[in-house]
Design a protein around this motif. Structure first.
Motif, PDB file in Angstrom:
ATOM      1  N   GLN A  98      60.763  41.660  67.435  1.00  0.00           N
ATOM      2  CA  GLN A  98      60.841  42.158  66.071  1.00  0.00           C
ATOM      3  C   GLN A  98      62.293  42.456  65.720  1.00  0.00           C
ATOM      4  O   GLN A  98      63.101  42.751  66.589  1.00  0.00           O
ATOM      5  CB  GLN A  98      60.020  43.447  65.909  1.00  0.00           C
ATOM      6  CG  GLN A  98      58.547  43.248  66.136  1.00  0.00           C
ATOM      7  CD  GLN A  98      57.785  44.566  66.097  1.00  0.00           C
ATOM      8  OE1 GLN A  98      58.305  45.592  66.516  1.00  0.00           O
ATOM      9  NE2 GLN A  98      56.583  44.539  65.593  1.00  0.00           N
ATOM     10  N   TRP A  99      62.581  42.418  64.425  1.00  0.00           N
ATOM     11  CA  TRP A  99      63.889  42.834  63.940  1.00  0.00           C
ATOM     12  C   TRP A  99      63.830  44.324  63.642  1.00  0.00           C
ATOM     13  O   TRP A  99      62.874  44.810  63.034  1.00  0.00           O
ATOM     14  CB  TRP A  99      64.276  42.062  62.676  1.00  0.00           C
ATOM     15  CG  TRP A  99      64.812  40.709  62.977  1.00  0.00           C
ATOM     16  CD1 TRP A  99      64.152  39.518  62.911  1.00  0.00           C
ATOM     17  CD2 TRP A  99      66.143  40.396  63.399  1.00  0.00           C
ATOM     18  NE1 TRP A  99      64.984  38.492  63.275  1.00  0.00           N
ATOM     19  CE2 TRP A  99      66.216  38.998  63.573  1.00  0.00           C
ATOM     20  CE3 TRP A  99      67.281  41.159  63.658  1.00  0.00           C
ATOM     21  CZ2 TRP A  99      67.379  38.356  63.983  1.00  0.00           C
ATOM     22  CZ3 TRP A  99      68.435  40.519  64.066  1.00  0.00           C
ATOM     23  CH2 TRP A  99      68.474  39.131  64.225  1.00  0.00           C
ATOM     24  N   TRP A 100      64.858  45.046  64.050  1.00  0.00           N
ATOM     25  CA  TRP A 100      64.942  46.504  63.871  1.00  0.00           C
ATOM     26  C   TRP A 100      66.201  46.834  63.076  1.00  0.00           C
ATOM     27  O   TRP A 100      67.245  46.213  63.268  1.00  0.00           O
ATOM     28  CB  TRP A 100      65.019  47.203  65.222  1.00  0.00           C
ATOM     29  CG  TRP A 100      63.795  47.032  66.060  1.00  0.00           C
ATOM     30  CD1 TRP A 100      63.390  45.901  66.705  1.00  0.00           C
ATOM     31  CD2 TRP A 100      62.816  48.016  66.345  1.00  0.00           C
ATOM     32  NE1 TRP A 100      62.222  46.138  67.375  1.00  0.00           N
ATOM     33  CE2 TRP A 100      61.844  47.428  67.177  1.00  0.00           C
ATOM     34  CE3 TRP A 100      62.668  49.351  65.980  1.00  0.00           C
ATOM     35  CZ2 TRP A 100      60.744  48.117  67.642  1.00  0.00           C
ATOM     36  CZ3 TRP A 100      61.566  50.045  66.453  1.00  0.00           C
ATOM     37  CH2 TRP A 100      60.615  49.433  67.272  1.00  0.00           C
ATOM     38  N   LEU A 101      66.102  47.833  62.205  1.00  0.00           N
ATOM     39  CA  LEU A 101      67.241  48.325  61.447  1.00  0.00           C
ATOM     40  C   LEU A 101      67.571  49.720  61.950  1.00  0.00           C
ATOM     41  O   LEU A 101      66.675  50.552  62.120  1.00  0.00           O
ATOM     42  CB  LEU A 101      66.918  48.372  59.949  1.00  0.00           C
ATOM     43  CG  LEU A 101      68.024  48.861  59.030  1.00  0.00           C
ATOM     44  CD1 LEU A 101      69.186  47.874  59.019  1.00  0.00           C
ATOM     45  CD2 LEU A 101      67.484  49.064  57.618  1.00  0.00           C
ATOM     46  N   GLU A 102      68.865  49.966  62.189  1.00  0.00           N
ATOM     47  CA  GLU A 102      69.295  51.247  62.755  1.00  0.00           C
ATOM     48  C   GLU A 102      70.589  51.689  62.073  1.00  0.00           C
ATOM     49  O   GLU A 102      71.519  50.899  61.915  1.00  0.00           O
ATOM     50  CB  GLU A 102      69.524  51.045  64.255  1.00  0.00           C
ATOM     51  CG  GLU A 102      70.159  52.175  64.967  1.00  0.00           C
ATOM     52  CD  GLU A 102      70.443  51.836  66.422  1.00  0.00           C
ATOM     53  OE1 GLU A 102      70.780  52.780  67.155  1.00  0.00           O
ATOM     54  OE2 GLU A 102      70.357  50.663  66.828  1.00  0.00           O
ATOM     55  N   ASP A 103      70.628  52.946  61.656  1.00  0.00           N
ATOM     56  CA  ASP A 103      71.846  53.517  61.082  1.00  0.00           C
ATOM     57  C   ASP A 103      72.772  53.917  62.224  1.00  0.00           C
ATOM     58  O   ASP A 103      72.332  54.487  63.222  1.00  0.00           O
ATOM     59  CB  ASP A 103      71.502  54.733  60.218  1.00  0.00           C
ATOM     60  CG  ASP A 103      72.724  55.288  59.522  1.00  0.00           C
ATOM     61  OD1 ASP A 103      73.285  54.575  58.685  1.00  0.00           O
ATOM     62  OD2 ASP A 103      73.108  56.431  59.833  1.00  0.00           O
ATOM     63  N   LEU A 104      74.053  53.620  62.097  1.00  0.00           N
ATOM     64  CA  LEU A 104      75.028  53.915  63.150  1.00  0.00           C
ATOM     65  C   LEU A 104      75.802  55.193  62.833  1.00  0.00           C
ATOM     66  O   LEU A 104      77.023  55.224  62.904  1.00  0.00           O
ATOM     67  CB  LEU A 104      75.981  52.729  63.333  1.00  0.00           C
ATOM     68  CG  LEU A 104      75.319  51.413  63.745  1.00  0.00           C
ATOM     69  CD1 LEU A 104      76.340  50.298  63.786  1.00  0.00           C
ATOM     70  CD2 LEU A 104      74.618  51.557  65.080  1.00  0.00           C
ATOM     71  N   ASP A 105      75.090  56.241  62.501  1.00  0.00           N
ATOM     72  CA  ASP A 105      75.681  57.545  62.156  1.00  0.00           C
ATOM     73  C   ASP A 105      76.714  57.400  61.045  1.00  0.00           C
ATOM     74  O   ASP A 105      77.808  57.965  61.109  1.00  0.00           O
ATOM     75  CB  ASP A 105      76.309  58.216  63.385  1.00  0.00           C
ATOM     76  CG  ASP A 105      75.272  58.562  64.431  1.00  0.00           C
ATOM     77  OD1 ASP A 105      74.139  58.909  64.038  1.00  0.00           O
ATOM     78  OD2 ASP A 105      75.579  58.476  65.630  1.00  0.00           O
ATOM     79  N   SER A 106      76.356  56.662  60.016  1.00  0.00           N
ATOM     80  CA  SER A 106      77.266  56.449  58.898  1.00  0.00           C
ATOM     81  C   SER A 106      77.376  57.711  58.049  1.00  0.00           C
ATOM     82  O   SER A 106      76.498  58.573  58.077  1.00  0.00           O
ATOM     83  CB  SER A 106      76.773  55.285  58.038  1.00  0.00           C
ATOM     84  OG  SER A 106      75.480  55.572  57.537  1.00  0.00           O
ATOM     85  N   THR A 107      78.443  57.799  57.293  1.00  0.00           N
ATOM     86  CA  THR A 107      78.689  58.979  56.459  1.00  0.00           C
ATOM     87  C   THR A 107      77.639  59.130  55.367  1.00  0.00           C
ATOM     88  O   THR A 107      77.075  60.202  55.170  1.00  0.00           O
ATOM     89  CB  THR A 107      80.092  58.880  55.807  1.00  0.00           C
ATOM     90  OG1 THR A 107      81.046  58.700  56.843  1.00  0.00           O
ATOM     91  CG2 THR A 107      80.408  60.135  55.023  1.00  0.00           C
ATOM     92  N   ASN A 108      77.350  58.046  54.639  1.00  0.00           N
ATOM     93  CA  ASN A 108      76.408  58.103  53.523  1.00  0.00           C
ATOM     94  C   ASN A 108      74.975  57.762  53.915  1.00  0.00           C
ATOM     95  O   ASN A 108      74.085  57.817  53.085  1.00  0.00           O
ATOM     96  CB  ASN A 108      76.868  57.165  52.404  1.00  0.00           C
ATOM     97  CG  ASN A 108      78.175  57.618  51.805  1.00  0.00           C
ATOM     98  OD1 ASN A 108      78.446  58.808  51.733  1.00  0.00           O
ATOM     99  ND2 ASN A 108      78.998  56.672  51.407  1.00  0.00           N
ATOM    100  N   GLY A 109      74.752  57.379  55.137  1.00  0.00           N
ATOM    101  CA  GLY A 109      73.402  57.062  55.586  1.00  0.00           C
ATOM    102  C   GLY A 109      72.947  55.689  55.102  1.00  0.00           C
ATOM    103  O   GLY A 109      73.630  55.003  54.355  1.00  0.00           O
ATOM    104  N   THR A 110      71.770  55.312  55.541  1.00  0.00           N
ATOM    105  CA  THR A 110      71.154  54.043  55.159  1.00  0.00           C
ATOM    106  C   THR A 110      69.787  54.346  54.586  1.00  0.00           C
ATOM    107  O   THR A 110      69.035  55.143  55.152  1.00  0.00           O
ATOM    108  CB  THR A 110      71.025  53.109  56.382  1.00  0.00           C
ATOM    109  OG1 THR A 110      72.319  52.906  56.955  1.00  0.00           O
ATOM    110  CG2 THR A 110      70.423  51.776  56.010  1.00  0.00           C
ATOM    111  N   LEU A 111      69.451  53.702  53.476  1.00  0.00           N
ATOM    112  CA  LEU A 111      68.131  53.846  52.870  1.00  0.00           C
ATOM    113  C   LEU A 111      67.374  52.550  53.076  1.00  0.00           C
ATOM    114  O   LEU A 111      67.917  51.468  52.842  1.00  0.00           O
ATOM    115  CB  LEU A 111      68.235  54.136  51.373  1.00  0.00           C
ATOM    116  CG  LEU A 111      68.968  55.407  50.957  1.00  0.00           C
ATOM    117  CD1 LEU A 111      69.058  55.485  49.443  1.00  0.00           C
ATOM    118  CD2 LEU A 111      68.257  56.629  51.494  1.00  0.00           C
TER     119      LEU A 111
END
Length: 159
Positions: A98-111
């Motif tokens: 499966q494909w997974w989406l992960e935020d890399l501790d970004s400042t503005n985040g991921t929605l």
């Protein structure tokens, strides 16, 4: 029992034990080689990202590697010119089929689909995620019909 008979039995037992060990190691070696060939032959399905950049030009990028990093950093697989995106903002990775989406501790985040991404999440065709001001749309081969059916059933539930 006489000495030569006992010696012959011990010798036969020793040869049998070594023959069994050789057979077991050969069987394990063949199995490991087969599993290795299966794993290396596994194809990663391509993933396409559609987005609009600062110049308002719609872009589509297709990736065939197992990991795609999105961010401002030119070393990212998908570099984006957007000041509201971190240098290494988010990552798409393919594992467990499966494909997974992960935020890399970004400042503005991921929605993802207008909800904050807190943990790595499985994505399918039609999912949309936002990094800063840039909205991405995901397309996977083979998922298109399934995602359309899921969206239409969700619309029917809302009506």
């Amino acid at each position: 029992m006489s000495g030569p008979v006992v010696f012959a039995l011990r010798l036969l037992l020793t040869v049998s034990l070594y023959a069994f060990l050789v057979w077991a190691f050969i069987t394990l070696w063949r199995d490991i080689k087969l599993q290795s060939a299966l794993l290396t032959g596994r194809k990663i399905p391509p993933i396409s990202l559609s987005f609009t950049d600062d110049s308002q030009t719609p872009q589509v990028r297709r990736f065939i590697q197992a990991e795609v990093t999105i961010g401002r950093d030119p070393a990212c697989e998908c570099p984006i010119e957007d000041d509201s995106i971190s240098a290494r903002h988010t990552r798409l990775s393919y594992h467990h089929n499966q494909w997974w989406l992960e935020d890399l501790d970004s400042t503005n985040g991921t929605l993802i689909n207008e909800e904050k991404l807190a943990i790595p999440t499985v994505v399918v065709s039609g999912d949309e995620f936002r990094c800063g001001k840039t909205l991405f749309s995901i397309t996977l081969p083979g998922d298109t019909l399934m995602s359309l059916a899921m969206k239409s059933s969700a619309r029917e539930k809302n009506d």
